[in-house]
Design an enzyme around this catalytic site. Structure first.
Site: not given
Ligand code: S3P
Length: 439
Positions: A21-22, A94, A122, A167, A319, A346, A350, A394
């Site tokens: 996903k990222s 997010g 959020r 983050s 996650d 989150k 969570r 999740r």
């Molecule tokens: C992500 C960063 C994380 C993660 C999210 C994906 C990303 O969030 O929880 O599912 O792709 O940069 P945080 O930056 O809030 O920790």
């Protein structure tokens, strides 16, 4: 849409992991900013990522689907982004919204950011505050939440910033803003978080410096660099694969091979924690993709033991705590999670959602400010509960995995959010032998 997962005797088979996903968000964003045409294969076609694609199109990129997981993005290049005629709707994401705030900040355009109920609750101050220091302007409610309007600037100023939270979204937002700022933007992380933005920016031709110092990490980017279109093969998502891995580990007869997973030390905390709890995790190198190493991983039934999860692992498994909690419920002994207060902000809180998920299924669990303490049931998790998912994919998937090996079936109140990150989750689980029914 209520689903129930019924206990089964075995979870076995071989699967290819869905796209990460990222990396999928980042491939669409960088492709949309670059000069030229980027082709992406293995893109995760989850709702979150599709929303990022729609947003890049609303800002002027050309984003087309060529086939399953295959996308073509023509970037705006030197022309830059244009002010969108519509609200930018990020749904539940997010990552999409925070990264795109960084992108919009670097252009002289204005955009309204909106999302669903969960995303609208959020905190966005963590990215809006440093972006305002760089010169962007925003209007939002008092709590700095969405919906909000952000006005970017052609002459954004670089920033030297130490985020108060670990983050990757904040780091990535600032690197994307820094790409179009005057001077060198520096992000000082006290604990390293996922580094896909740095790797992929380099792949698109930008110079990004990183320097590690123990757990800390300093990343910097010089403004005014252009990105050059790049074809990307998205590696498999270790966070999605964690559900399949856990299902194999808690099954009376588990044996699962997941192919083509990304191996990256900023993402593998769950697998290291599972190994500490006694799981057998096999890994074989099979090449690379998008600047990441690829591995095939195998998982089998395990006699799990409770463990104190080392706080250093928290960012690399941020996650995975809902599914780790499922492992802990099936383990013998106590599992302690601490130093994870980020879980409170989150898709839902969570910590409280995990505690409720376990309690309604007969597991003894204590909520703490920054984690939880779980008394494992030694394989005999009662089940029989209805889990409230609170718009959190999740939590939904973790509860369904729990139901595959509990004594009574486990239900969830709403399965729709699963499509945000893992649309094939039910099909994959059924292929491995799970019995998940919709009502
Ligand atoms: C992500 C960063 C994380 C993660 C999210 C994906 C990303 O969030 O929880 O599912 O792709 O940069 P945080 O930056 O809030 O920790």
């Amino acid at each position: 849409m209520m689903w129930t997962s019924h206990p089964v005797n075995q979870i076995t088979g071989t699967l290819r992991a869905p796209g990460d996903k990222s990396c999928s968000h980042r491939a669409l964003i960088l492709g949309g900013l670059a000069t030229g045409i980027s082709e992406i294969s293995g893109l995760l076609e989850g709702e979150d990522v599709l929303n990022t694609g729609r947003v890049m199109a609303a800002l002027g990129a050309t984003v087309d689907r060529l086939g399953e997981g295959a996308w073509r993005v023509e970037g705006v290049g030197k022309q830059g982004l244009k002010s969108p005629k519509v609200d930018l709707d990020f749904g539940n994401s997010g990552t999409g919204s925070r990264l795109m705030m960084g992108v919009v900040a670097g252009y002289p355009i204005e955009a309204r950011f909106v999302g669903d109920e969960s995303l609208s609750g959020r905190p966005m101050g963590r990215v809006l505050d440093p972006l305002a220091e760089m010169g962007a302007r925003f209007e939002s409610s008092d709590g700095k939440t969405m919906p909000l309007t952000l006005a970017g600037k052609a002459d954004l100023k670089a920033i030297d910033y130490q985020p108060p939270h670990a983050s990757a979204q904040v780091k990535s937002c600032l690197l994307l803003a820094g790409l179009n700022a005057d001077g060198e933007t520096v992000v000082r992380e006290s604990r390293i978080t996922r580094d896909h933005s740095e790797r992929m920016l380099r792949g698109f031709g930008a110079e990004v410096k990183s320097q590690r110092d123990g757990a800390a990490n300093t990343v910097s980017i010089r403004g005014g660099q252009s990105l050059i279109a790049q074809d990307t093969v998205v590696p498999g998502d270790p966070s999605s694969a964690a559900f399949l891995a856990a299902a194999a580990m808690i099954s009376p007869r588990g044996g699962v091979l997941v192919e083509g997973l990304m191996s990256n030390e900023t993402r593998d905390g769950f697998y290291r924690a599972a190994a500490l709890m006694g799981a057998h995790v096999g890994a074989e190198d099979v090449g690379d993709a998008a600047g990441e190493r690829l591995i095939d991983m195998s998982f089998e039934s395990a006699d799990l033991k409770g463990a104190e999860i080392p706080v250093e692992l928290v960012p690399s498994m941020i996650d995975e705590f809902p599914i780790l909690a499922v492992l802990a419920a099936f383990a013998t002994g106590t599992t302690v999670v601490k130093g994870a207060s980020e879980l409170r902000v989150k898709e839902t809180d969570r910590i409280s959602a995990v505690v409720n998920m376990l309690r309604v299924n007969g597991v003894d669990v204590e909520e703490t400010e920054d984690g939880f303490i779980i008394q494992g049931c030694g394989g005999a998790v009662p089940g029989g509960g209805m889990v409230e998912t609170h718009h959190d994919h999740r939590i939904a998937m973790s509860a369904l995995v729990m139901g595959t090996a509990s004594q009574k079936p486990v239900s969830i109140d709403d399965a729709r959010m699963i499509a945000t990150s893992y649309p094939d989750f039910r099909a994959h689980m059924m292929e491995l032998g799970a019995d998940i029914r919709g009502t």
